[in-house]
Design a protein around this motif. Structure first.
Motif, PDB file in Angstrom:
ATOM      1  N   ALA A  26      24.776  27.517   2.158  1.00 16.55           N
ATOM      2  CA  ALA A  26      23.426  28.040   2.367  1.00 16.55           C
ATOM      3  C   ALA A  26      22.668  28.097   1.043  1.00 16.55           C
ATOM      4  CB  ALA A  26      23.498  29.431   2.998  1.00 16.55           C
ATOM      5  N   PHE A  27      23.343  28.539  -0.009  1.00 15.06           N
ATOM      6  CA  PHE A  27      22.716  28.592  -1.322  1.00 15.06           C
ATOM      7  C   PHE A  27      22.370  27.195  -1.822  1.00 15.06           C
ATOM      8  CE2 PHE A  27      23.059  28.574  -5.966  1.00 15.06           C
ATOM      9  CZ  PHE A  27      22.078  29.496  -6.275  1.00 15.06           C
ATOM     10  N   SER A  28      23.270  26.257  -1.664  1.00 14.16           N
ATOM     11  CA  SER A  28      23.021  24.884  -2.100  1.00 14.16           C
ATOM     12  C   SER A  28      21.843  24.280  -1.337  1.00 14.16           C
ATOM     13  CB  SER A  28      24.262  24.020  -1.894  1.00 14.16           C
ATOM     14  OG  SER A  28      25.312  24.470  -2.714  1.00 14.16           O
ATOM     15  N   ALA A  29      21.776  24.516  -0.042  1.00 14.95           N
ATOM     16  CA  ALA A  29      20.676  23.989   0.760  1.00 14.95           C
ATOM     17  C   ALA A  29      19.343  24.579   0.325  1.00 14.95           C
ATOM     18  CB  ALA A  29      20.931  24.263   2.238  1.00 14.95           C
ATOM     19  N   SER A  30      19.328  25.875   0.041  1.00 17.43           N
ATOM     20  CA  SER A  30      18.076  26.494  -0.395  1.00 17.43           C
ATOM     21  C   SER A  30      17.650  25.953  -1.756  1.00 17.43           C
ATOM     22  CB  SER A  30      18.202  28.019  -0.433  1.00 17.43           C
ATOM     23  OG  SER A  30      19.071  28.429  -1.456  1.00 17.43           O
ATOM     24  N   MET A  31      18.591  25.704  -2.651  1.00 15.31           N
ATOM     25  CA  MET A  31      18.259  25.135  -3.958  1.00 15.31           C
ATOM     26  C   MET A  31      17.734  23.705  -3.814  1.00 15.31           C
ATOM     27  SD  MET A  31      18.560  27.330  -6.320  1.00 15.31           S
ATOM     28  CE  MET A  31      18.022  28.571  -5.191  1.00 15.31           C
TER      29      MET A  31
ATOM     30  N   LEU B  58      16.098  22.524  -1.222  1.00 13.84           N
ATOM     31  CA  LEU B  58      14.743  22.641  -0.688  1.00 13.84           C
ATOM     32  C   LEU B  58      13.755  23.074  -1.772  1.00 13.84           C
ATOM     33  CD1 LEU B  58      15.395  24.271   2.790  1.00 13.84           C
ATOM     34  CD2 LEU B  58      14.552  21.973   2.334  1.00 13.84           C
ATOM     35  N   LEU B  59      14.153  24.026  -2.602  1.00 14.57           N
ATOM     36  CA  LEU B  59      13.275  24.463  -3.689  1.00 14.57           C
ATOM     37  C   LEU B  59      13.019  23.334  -4.684  1.00 14.57           C
ATOM     38  CD1 LEU B  59      14.560  28.063  -4.416  1.00 14.57           C
ATOM     39  CD2 LEU B  59      12.311  27.411  -3.572  1.00 14.57           C
TER      40      LEU B  59
ATOM     41  N   TYR C 168      10.577  20.932  -3.049  1.00 14.90           N
ATOM     42  CA  TYR C 168       9.236  21.528  -3.028  1.00 14.90           C
ATOM     43  C   TYR C 168       8.619  21.523  -4.425  1.00 14.90           C
ATOM     44  CZ  TYR C 168       5.479  24.840  -2.113  1.00 14.90           C
ATOM     45  OH  TYR C 168       4.255  25.441  -2.007  1.00 14.90           O
TER      46      TYR C 168
END
Length: 58
Positions: A14-19, A21-22, A25
């Protein structure tokens, strides 16, 4: 029942996916800023090219 290892793996993913995406972006924002800068420079050059020389004497 979720084990500690399984929970850690889920959290890491989950952390890797959010990073990711950031990062995507942030790349988008930088690209859009670059495009706006490039277009603004083009407009300024065109405006300078089309100025009346009589105005520039003042």
């Amino acid at each position: 029942m979720v084990t500690a290892k399984r929970l850690a793996d889920i959290g890491y993913r989950a952390f890797s996916a959010s990073m990711m995406l950031l990062t995507a972006y942030g790349g988008y924002l930088c690209t859009m800023r670059g495009i706006r800068y490039w277009e603004k420079q083009k407009q300024l050059k065109l405006a300078a090219k089309n100025q009346d020389p009589e105005i520039m004497k003042d």
